[in-house]
Design a protein around this motif. Structure first.
Motif, PDB file in Angstrom:
ATOM      1  N   ASP A 272      15.182  30.799  29.761  1.00 33.36           N
ATOM      2  CA  ASP A 272      16.310  31.735  29.650  1.00 33.36           C
ATOM      3  C   ASP A 272      16.017  32.884  28.688  1.00 33.36           C
ATOM      4  OD1 ASP A 272      17.822  30.332  31.376  1.00 33.36           O
ATOM      5  OD2 ASP A 272      19.234  29.524  29.906  1.00 33.36           O
ATOM      6  N   LYS A 273      14.922  32.737  27.963  1.00 30.81           N
ATOM      7  CA  LYS A 273      14.533  33.724  26.936  1.00 30.81           C
ATOM      8  C   LYS A 273      15.618  33.879  25.876  1.00 30.81           C
ATOM      9  CE  LYS A 273      12.666  36.493  30.482  1.00 30.81           C
ATOM     10  NZ  LYS A 273      13.597  35.855  31.290  1.00 30.81           N
ATOM     11  N   ASN A 274      16.188  32.786  25.470  1.00 28.85           N
ATOM     12  CA  ASN A 274      17.235  32.806  24.451  1.00 28.85           C
ATOM     13  C   ASN A 274      16.597  32.615  23.069  1.00 28.85           C
ATOM     14  OD1 ASN A 274      19.377  32.327  22.743  1.00 28.85           O
ATOM     15  ND2 ASN A 274      20.564  31.272  24.313  1.00 28.85           N
ATOM     16  N   VAL A 279      14.855  29.786  17.981  1.00 27.87           N
ATOM     17  CA  VAL A 279      14.622  29.771  16.533  1.00 27.87           C
ATOM     18  C   VAL A 279      15.413  28.624  15.894  1.00 27.87           C
ATOM     19  CG1 VAL A 279      14.944  31.061  14.399  1.00 27.87           C
ATOM     20  CG2 VAL A 279      14.112  32.228  16.439  1.00 27.87           C
ATOM     21  N   GLU A 280      16.662  28.519  16.315  1.00 32.29           N
ATOM     22  CA  GLU A 280      17.538  27.479  15.783  1.00 32.29           C
ATOM     23  C   GLU A 280      16.960  26.067  16.035  1.00 32.29           C
ATOM     24  OE1 GLU A 280      21.813  26.559  17.236  1.00 32.29           O
ATOM     25  OE2 GLU A 280      21.800  28.625  16.464  1.00 32.29           O
ATOM     26  N   LEU A 281      16.533  25.854  17.269  1.00 28.18           N
ATOM     27  CA  LEU A 281      16.030  24.537  17.649  1.00 28.18           C
ATOM     28  C   LEU A 281      14.681  24.242  16.978  1.00 28.18           C
ATOM     29  CD1 LEU A 281      16.713  22.111  19.384  1.00 28.18           C
ATOM     30  CD2 LEU A 281      15.594  23.203  21.310  1.00 28.18           C
ATOM     31  N   SER A 282      13.840  25.262  16.870  1.00 33.35           N
ATOM     32  CA  SER A 282      12.547  25.082  16.192  1.00 33.35           C
ATOM     33  C   SER A 282      12.773  24.595  14.776  1.00 33.35           C
ATOM     34  CB  SER A 282      11.767  26.392  16.121  1.00 33.35           C
ATOM     35  OG  SER A 282      11.604  26.921  17.386  1.00 33.35           O
ATOM     36  N   GLY A 365       5.256  31.937  18.238  1.00 31.04           N
ATOM     37  CA  GLY A 365       4.579  31.808  19.534  1.00 31.04           C
ATOM     38  C   GLY A 365       5.589  31.665  20.658  1.00 31.04           C
ATOM     39  N   LEU A 366       6.601  30.840  20.445  1.00 26.67           N
ATOM     40  CA  LEU A 366       7.628  30.635  21.480  1.00 26.67           C
ATOM     41  C   LEU A 366       8.402  31.933  21.727  1.00 26.67           C
ATOM     42  CD1 LEU A 366       9.165  27.133  20.615  1.00 26.67           C
ATOM     43  CD2 LEU A 366       7.416  27.685  22.292  1.00 26.67           C
ATOM     44  N   ILE A 367       8.725  32.622  20.636  1.00 28.24           N
ATOM     45  CA  ILE A 367       9.465  33.879  20.785  1.00 28.24           C
ATOM     46  C   ILE A 367       8.634  34.894  21.560  1.00 28.24           C
ATOM     47  CG2 ILE A 367      10.505  35.808  19.531  1.00 28.24           C
ATOM     48  CD1 ILE A 367      11.012  33.760  17.233  1.00 28.24           C
ATOM     49  N   LYS A 368       7.354  34.916  21.226  1.00 30.07           N
ATOM     50  CA  LYS A 368       6.455  35.869  21.873  1.00 30.07           C
ATOM     51  C   LYS A 368       6.391  35.638  23.389  1.00 30.07           C
ATOM     52  CE  LYS A 368       1.676  37.495  21.541  1.00 30.07           C
ATOM     53  NZ  LYS A 368       1.285  37.178  22.897  1.00 30.07           N
ATOM     54  N   ILE A 369       6.427  34.365  23.766  1.00 32.20           N
ATOM     55  CA  ILE A 369       6.394  34.053  25.202  1.00 32.20           C
ATOM     56  C   ILE A 369       7.604  34.704  25.896  1.00 32.20           C
ATOM     57  CG2 ILE A 369       6.610  32.205  26.910  1.00 32.20           C
ATOM     58  CD1 ILE A 369       5.013  30.418  24.968  1.00 32.20           C
ATOM     59  N   CYS A 370       8.759  34.613  25.246  1.00 34.15           N
ATOM     60  CA  CYS A 370       9.972  35.214  25.826  1.00 34.15           C
ATOM     61  C   CYS A 370       9.851  36.721  25.914  1.00 34.15           C
ATOM     62  CB  CYS A 370      11.194  34.884  24.976  1.00 34.15           C
ATOM     63  SG  CYS A 370      11.486  33.132  24.836  1.00 34.15           S
ATOM     64  N   LEU A 371       9.371  37.324  24.844  1.00 31.39           N
ATOM     65  CA  LEU A 371       9.278  38.790  24.812  1.00 31.39           C
ATOM     66  C   LEU A 371       8.275  39.286  25.845  1.00 31.39           C
ATOM     67  CD1 LEU A 371       9.328  39.374  20.964  1.00 31.39           C
ATOM     68  CD2 LEU A 371      11.207  39.658  22.577  1.00 31.39           C
ATOM     69  N   ASP A 372       7.136  38.625  25.922  1.00 31.86           N
ATOM     70  CA  ASP A 372       6.108  39.020  26.889  1.00 31.86           C
ATOM     71  C   ASP A 372       6.633  38.898  28.301  1.00 31.86           C
ATOM     72  OD1 ASP A 372       4.349  39.665  25.023  1.00 31.86           O
ATOM     73  OD2 ASP A 372       3.024  37.928  25.254  1.00 31.86           O
ATOM     74  N   GLU A 373       7.407  37.835  28.508  1.00 30.78           N
ATOM     75  CA  GLU A 373       7.928  37.615  29.847  1.00 30.78           C
ATOM     76  C   GLU A 373       8.913  38.713  30.209  1.00 30.78           C
ATOM     77  OE1 GLU A 373       9.804  33.866  30.544  1.00 30.78           O
ATOM     78  OE2 GLU A 373       9.431  34.192  32.671  1.00 30.78           O
ATOM     79  N   ASP A 374       9.654  39.140  29.190  1.00 28.50           N
ATOM     80  CA  ASP A 374      10.584  40.235  29.421  1.00 28.50           C
ATOM     81  C   ASP A 374       9.845  41.516  29.745  1.00 28.50           C
ATOM     82  OD1 ASP A 374      13.190  39.845  29.623  1.00 28.50           O
ATOM     83  OD2 ASP A 374      13.699  40.150  27.514  1.00 28.50           O
ATOM     84  N   SER A 381      10.042  45.813  39.238  1.00 25.85           N
ATOM     85  CA  SER A 381      11.267  46.503  39.626  1.00 25.85           C
ATOM     86  C   SER A 381      12.170  45.649  40.503  1.00 25.85           C
ATOM     87  CB  SER A 381      10.913  47.794  40.366  1.00 25.85           C
ATOM     88  OG  SER A 381      10.088  47.476  41.466  1.00 25.85           O
ATOM     89  N   THR A 382      11.610  44.610  41.135  1.00 28.49           N
ATOM     90  CA  THR A 382      12.434  43.792  42.014  1.00 28.49           C
ATOM     91  C   THR A 382      13.369  42.897  41.227  1.00 28.49           C
ATOM     92  OG1 THR A 382      10.747  42.097  42.059  1.00 28.49           O
ATOM     93  CG2 THR A 382      10.723  43.697  43.856  1.00 28.49           C
ATOM     94  N   ARG A 383      13.080  42.742  39.949  1.00 26.99           N
ATOM     95  CA  ARG A 383      13.896  41.829  39.167  1.00 26.99           C
ATOM     96  C   ARG A 383      15.076  42.595  38.583  1.00 26.99           C
ATOM     97  NH1 ARG A 383      11.663  37.086  35.473  1.00 26.99           N
ATOM     98  NH2 ARG A 383      13.581  36.714  34.318  1.00 26.99           N
ATOM     99  N   VAL A 384      16.255  42.195  38.931  1.00 32.54           N
ATOM    100  CA  VAL A 384      17.430  42.952  38.535  1.00 32.54           C
ATOM    101  C   VAL A 384      17.953  42.492  37.181  1.00 32.54           C
ATOM    102  CG1 VAL A 384      19.742  43.682  39.228  1.00 32.54           C
ATOM    103  CG2 VAL A 384      18.019  43.171  40.967  1.00 32.54           C
ATOM    104  N   GLU A 385      18.103  41.177  37.074  1.00 31.56           N
ATOM    105  CA  GLU A 385      18.778  40.651  35.895  1.00 31.56           C
ATOM    106  C   GLU A 385      17.823  40.548  34.711  1.00 31.56           C
ATOM    107  OE1 GLU A 385      21.325  36.700  34.713  1.00 31.56           O
ATOM    108  OE2 GLU A 385      19.815  36.641  36.286  1.00 31.56           O
ATOM    109  N   LYS A 386      18.269  41.068  33.591  1.00 39.30           N
ATOM    110  CA  LYS A 386      17.460  40.910  32.384  1.00 39.30           C
ATOM    111  C   LYS A 386      18.329  40.307  31.304  1.00 39.30           C
ATOM    112  CE  LYS A 386      15.690  45.047  32.623  1.00 39.30           C
ATOM    113  NZ  LYS A 386      15.221  46.315  32.102  1.00 39.30           N
ATOM    114  N   LYS A 387      17.837  39.241  30.714  1.00 38.25           N
ATOM    115  CA  LYS A 387      18.706  38.523  29.794  1.00 38.25           C
ATOM    116  C   LYS A 387      18.602  39.021  28.355  1.00 38.25           C
ATOM    117  CE  LYS A 387      19.030  34.583  32.697  1.00 38.25           C
ATOM    118  NZ  LYS A 387      18.054  33.832  33.447  1.00 38.25           N
ATOM    119  N   MET A 388      17.432  39.551  27.990  1.00 35.99           N
ATOM    120  CA  MET A 388      17.295  40.032  26.627  1.00 35.99           C
ATOM    121  C   MET A 388      16.971  41.516  26.663  1.00 35.99           C
ATOM    122  SD  MET A 388      17.675  37.726  24.270  1.00 35.99           S
ATOM    123  CE  MET A 388      16.773  38.466  22.903  1.00 35.99           C
ATOM    124  N   PRO A 389      17.496  42.277  25.718  1.00 32.94           N
ATOM    125  CA  PRO A 389      17.156  43.688  25.673  1.00 32.94           C
ATOM    126  C   PRO A 389      15.683  43.874  25.312  1.00 32.94           C
ATOM    127  CG  PRO A 389      18.348  43.034  23.706  1.00 32.94           C
ATOM    128  CD  PRO A 389      18.366  41.862  24.627  1.00 32.94           C
TER     129      PRO A 389
END
Ligand SMILES: [Zn+2]
Length: 486
Positions: A272-274, A279-282, A365-374, A381-389
């Motif tokens: 979910d890239k939350n 961070v909280e769970l880590s 490292g976990l955060i970076k995975i989310c950011l890179d994925e974003d 361009s086919t992906r419409v929904e973005k969960k994190m800015p």
């Protein structure tokens, strides 16, 4: 009345004194789990009076070799044999169980591997047994014998006296000389199946009045990896913690396997890239004192299972409700995303091996995975929904992770973490922190931040938390200023 008391004593009271492994060690062939192909043959030999003079039991640790050897040693000598089984009640059986029958010798070749040890046996075998019908020698880990000892043993095996039986046990039969192998009846013990282990553990728990969840049984049998002894010793540890009801989490707690909820939550949060939740769970995992390497390894396994579900493969090591949760996560993610996360987690795993700052590397490292994925998503361009800015550059995180550990930013962020200001910490990960003139510390933002981040940063308590951290790092009174916060 007497029987009742005895039962209580054996069944409940003695639990804390006698290890389960000893208490539930198989004492009849029919107790030996998962090796029916062997015990049936041996029982028939005993019934038909066709017992051999040399046996080789090979197989993995905890598969029942030594237990079977001891049962065989009693069965050939028992005064009231029952259907090929030792009675375990006659004088011979009782002495053998106590270990006081001198006609049965158990030797561990790992510590008695010299030629002298075998010579002693060679001299002894010439004498008839003192009480029993046969002198039985059980030599454990027989592959550890020295060459000289093997040669001495071979001489005895070539012409064994009629009243002698050798039972050799080994985990590594390939290390035995063929001359020895060719003199023995060989029996290969199988790894014990998970099902058989679960069944036996359930029996032990029932007999001991211990409540245990089905999931906990599965988890233990999974961890035991085919070795009944290991399974029982894990169960023993769970019970000795005074757990009246053994749940899967009790097993995880004791064996260091991370809690299922943590794993599933982390899997979901990463996909979910939350970042905030990650961070909280880590933090929770680190505070819990869990081994981060084990956690990461389990996380990779779980991601693989999610990918398996996406590929419509059956996976079996979960309970129904767990499987339902995994399926739910699988349904809302794409195959590509899951595969990407697995690769990145594996990279993170090898990166962590070389670091002394495992907690920080893990979290960033976990955060970076989310950011890179974003970032990946941004280009797609086919992906419409973005969960994190997309307000941050993953590259910066790399810089942060690899940055000189004396850096001001590193120290400030570490301080924030120590103070429990995890949300503030996560909001500053992608900034630069620099000390300017006039005791002014600049927190420099790069690009647009989202409304929630901005609101958090503008709160008085956030500003105070940051200022406190900066002052304690700098050791002097400073002011803090946000630069370029848009
Ligand atoms: Zn007996």
């Amino acid at each position: 009345m007497y029987l009742t008391v005895l039962f209580l004593y054996n069944g409940v009271r003695s639990l804390s004194y006698i290890a389960l492994y000893r208490k539930f060690r198989p004492i009849k062939f029919s107790d030996v789990v998962g090796q029916e192909h062997i015990t049936k043959t041996i029982r028939n030999q005993i019934i038909n009076n066709r017992v051999g003079h040399a046996y080789l039991f090979s197989g993995g640790r905890g598969s029942g070799k030594t237990s079977t050897a001891k049962i065989l040693a009693r069965a050939v000598n028992c005064e009231h044999l029952v259907d090929g089984e030792p009675c375990n009640e006659c004088e011979i059986c009782r002495q053998a169980i106590e270990g006081s029958l001198i006609d049965i010798t158990e030797m561990d070749a790992a510590s008695n591997n010299g030629v002298d040890n075998i010579r002693d046996i060679r001299e002894e075998v010439e004498f008839i047994p003192t009480k029993a019908k046969y002198r039985v020698y059980i030599i454990d880990e027989v592959h550890m014998l020295s060459t000289g000892a093997f040669n001495a043993l071979l001489k005895t095996l070539e012409e064994p006296p009629a009243h002698v039986i050798f039972i050799l046990a080994t985990t590594e039969p390939q290390k035995l000389p063929t001359t020895i192998l060719s003199r023995c009846q060989r029996f290969d013990f199988k790894r014990i199946s998970q099902n058989d282990i679960v069944k036996r553990l359930k029996y032990i728990c029932d007999e001991s009045n211990v409540n245990i969840e089905e999931n906990a049984l599965k988890m233990i049998s999974n961890l035991a990896d085919g070795a009944m002894r290991d399974a029982i010793s894990i169960l023993d540890r769970c019970i000795s913690e005074d757990n009246e009801n053994i749940t899967e989490n009790v097993v995880r707690e004791l064996t260091g396997v991370p809690k299922f909820e943590y794993l599933i939550e982390m899997s979901e949060m990463i996909l979910d890239k939350n970042i905030e939740k990650i961070v909280e769970l880590s933090e929770k995992i680190i505070v819990d004192g869990k081994d981060i390497n084990v956690f990461l390894w389990e996380l990779i396994k779980m991601m693989r299972d999610i990918l398996m579900l996406k590929a419509k493969c059956a996976i079996t090591s979960y309970a129904e409700d767990e499987l339902a949760k995994l399926q739910m996560i699988a349904d809302k993610s794409t195959k590509e995303d899951v595969a990407y996360v697995i690769t990145e987690l594996s990279n993170l795993e090898s990166k962590m091996k070389w670091s002394s700052e495992q907690g920080i590397i893990f979290e960033t490292g976990l955060i970076k995975i989310c950011l890179d994925e974003d970032k990946k998503a941004e280009n797609n361009s086919t992906r419409v929904e973005k969960k994190m800015p997309i307000n941050t550059q993953a590259k910066q995180l790399d810089t942060f992770v690899n940055e000189d550990k004396e850096g001001l930013k590193y120290k400030v962020l570490t301080k924030l973490k120590e103070n429990g200001k995890i949300v503030v910490y996560s909001k500053l990960i992608n900034t630069k922190i620099e000390k300017g003139q006039d005791n002014l510390v600049h927190i420099i933002f790069d690009g647009q931040v989202d409304a929630f981040t901005k609101a958090t940063l503008q709160k008085d308590e956030t500003k105070i938390a940051i200022k406190e951290a900066v002052i304690s790092v700098c050791g002097e009174d400073v002011s803090v200023k946000y630069d370029n916060l848009k």
